[in-house]
Enzyme design. Structure first.
Site, PDB file in Angstrom:
ATOM      1  N   LYS A  36       0.887  -1.205   0.050  1.00  0.00           N
ATOM      2  CA  LYS A  36       0.001   0.054  -0.072  1.00  0.00           C
ATOM      3  C   LYS A  36       0.874   1.379   0.027  1.00  0.00           C
ATOM      4  O   LYS A  36       2.034   1.178   0.257  1.00  0.00           O
ATOM      5  CB  LYS A  36      -0.978   0.011   1.196  1.00  0.00           C
ATOM      6  CG  LYS A  36      -0.276   0.060   2.672  1.00  0.00           C
ATOM      7  CD  LYS A  36      -1.133  -0.049   3.769  1.00  0.00           C
ATOM      8  CE  LYS A  36      -0.225  -0.025   5.097  1.00  0.00           C
ATOM      9  NZ  LYS A  36      -1.056  -0.714   6.042  1.00  0.00           N
ATOM     10  N   TYR A 279      15.685  30.543   6.764  1.00  0.00           N
ATOM     11  CA  TYR A 279      14.715  31.480   7.060  1.00  0.00           C
ATOM     12  C   TYR A 279      14.757  31.682   8.635  1.00  0.00           C
ATOM     13  O   TYR A 279      15.076  30.814   9.466  1.00  0.00           O
ATOM     14  CB  TYR A 279      13.244  30.846   7.002  1.00  0.00           C
ATOM     15  CG  TYR A 279      12.925  30.951   5.538  1.00  0.00           C
ATOM     16  CD1 TYR A 279      12.666  31.975   5.066  1.00  0.00           C
ATOM     17  CD2 TYR A 279      12.716  29.770   4.801  1.00  0.00           C
ATOM     18  CE1 TYR A 279      12.201  32.081   3.473  1.00  0.00           C
ATOM     19  CE2 TYR A 279      12.391  29.786   3.476  1.00  0.00           C
ATOM     20  CZ  TYR A 279      12.047  30.982   2.748  1.00  0.00           C
ATOM     21  OH  TYR A 279      11.659  31.427   1.683  1.00  0.00           O
TER      22      TYR A 279
END
Ligand SMILES: *Cc1c(COP(=O)(O)O)cnc(C)c1O
Length: 397
Positions: A36, A279
């Site tokens: 999956k 940042y």
């Protein structure tokens, strides 16, 4: 083909060896290979054929789309839709010979109607029993009503009955034994109502790697003259569950990580003491520092919690040494501090997950640093990161 130098390498030979090791660790049960979520981020189109080639006759996926994609590539193996079907999906499930898990009464009506439309008279489904996880599956008090609805569905055949354990890696917990008892009781209720599955399956990687558990699943199946099956996922990709409790230390980790996540140094600069990086200037150089730029960020699935501004923070491997992430992981870029690593140059290969020199970074390490689990680290690697067969495997897939 993407030329951006950020990619994942998938070792098909490691995947094959992991499957073979699981087979020998769990000789008393069949295995369903769980692929999956694009094979836990490893690319199901690369992994599923290799697993089928190793003898996996059942593959587990989450949903219809994953099942259809697999079926197009692999006509042979059975494919279990582990999250069932939703309204409108039944027809495609039947058309592509996918096998849904059922537990809500509407699943039965949707599938029976679609089977009638396609003149299918014998469509296999697997019933899930909720033995204590409270996620999906039939609760004991719902069994009678469900069986009454099932009796109206002449075109559906119950091939399998399954359950899922919530804590199979906690070896001294009584929870799994309680779930096994609940599962066993539900199987008896089904048997008394004439529902006799040919496959009984339960559990995941931890179950497959715990002999007492595979023996218990096997004994339960034997009682109902069914085949026993366990559904490993994560372990196929080379990560053992973290076992806890009595006996945990004895479980040997024989598995090899299948995925390496790599990138390259695309820029270099030296900054002076007191200068900052990234940042919000969360990295401040304490000394003259050499910074390397990597073309990978949180949009690629590199967790922003690996930013080097909080305590902890992540590392990458450059020239066989650990380089800490410097400042915030940005959307598409990450800065690492390579001060003191000799000779770092533009184009150097960098391992985010993988081995370099004698060093190694695993999805467990990233998960621990970001407060999550290796499942999420692997599944989060974005679709912008191409998956390629590892060189060691070329010609072997
Ligand atoms: C994901 C899943 C598995 C596999 O679990 P792992 O812990 O990855 O081995 C097995 N069964 C079900 C129902 C699942 O959803």
């Amino acid at each position: 083909m993407s030329l951006r130098p950020t990619w994942a390498e998938i070792s098909i030979s490691r995947l094959r060896r992991n499957y073979a090791r699981l087979r020998s660790a769990a000789p008393d049960v069949a295995l369903m290979a769980v692929v999956k979520a694009n094979a836990y981020g490893h690319n199901a189109a690369l992994c599923a054929p290799a697993l089928a080639g190793e003898g996996a006759s059942w593959l587990g996926v989450t949903c219809l789309d994953e099942g259809i994609a697999l079926r197009r590539a692999l006509p042979q193996p059975r494919v279990l839709l582990m999250s069932g079907v939703w309204q409108g999906e039944a027809e495609s499930a039947i058309e592509h010979r996918l096998t849904p898990v059922v537990w809500e009464t509407p699943h039965l009506a949707w599938l029976e109607e679609a089977a009638a439309q396609q003149n299918v008279t014998d469509f296999a489904v697997h019933i899930e029993i909720d033995s204590g996880m409270s996620r999906q599956g039939l609760r004991p008090e719902q069994v009678d009503a469900f069986l009454a609805a099932l009796a109206q569905c002449k075109r559906l055949r119950v091939e399998g009955v399954m359950t899922h354990f919530h804590s199979p890696e906690v070896l001294d917990s009584s929870a799994t034994a309680t779930q096994m008892e609940n599962f066993s009781r539900a199987l008896q209720v089904l048997a008394d109502a004439g529902v006799t599955p040919s496959i009984i399956h339960a559990g995941n990687s931890a179950t497959a790697l715990t002999p007492a558990m595979t023996q218990a699943v096997s004994a339960l199946a034997k009682k109902h003259t069914a085949t026993a099956m366990v559904r490993p996922g994560l372990s196929l990709y080379g990560y053992s569950p973290r076992f806890a409790g009595e006996g945990a230390a004895q479980v040997k980790d024989l598995l090899e990580p299948v995925l390496s996540w790599k990138t390259r140094v695309i820029s270099l600069r030296d900054i002076e003491p007191g200068e900052t990086a990234g940042y919000n200037a969360t990295f401040r150089a304490a000394r003259r520092s050499r910074l390397a730029l990597l073309p990978v960020g949180y949009a690629d699935g590199l967790n922003r919690l690996l930013s080097g501004c909080n305590s902890g923070g992540g590392f990458v491997l450059v020239r066989g040494q650990r380089a800490p992430i410097a400042g915030r992981v940005s959307m598409d870029l990450t800065i690492v501090d390579v001060t003191g690593i000799d000779g770092v140059a533009l184009g150097d290969e960098v391992a985010i997950i993988g081995e370099q020199g004698g060093e190694r970074i695993t999805a467990y390490e990233l998960a621990d640093a970001a407060g999550t689990i290796p499942y999420e680290v692997l599944c989060a690697i974005g679709s912008r990161v191409p998956r390629r067969i590892a060189e060691e495997d070329d010609g072997d897939a």
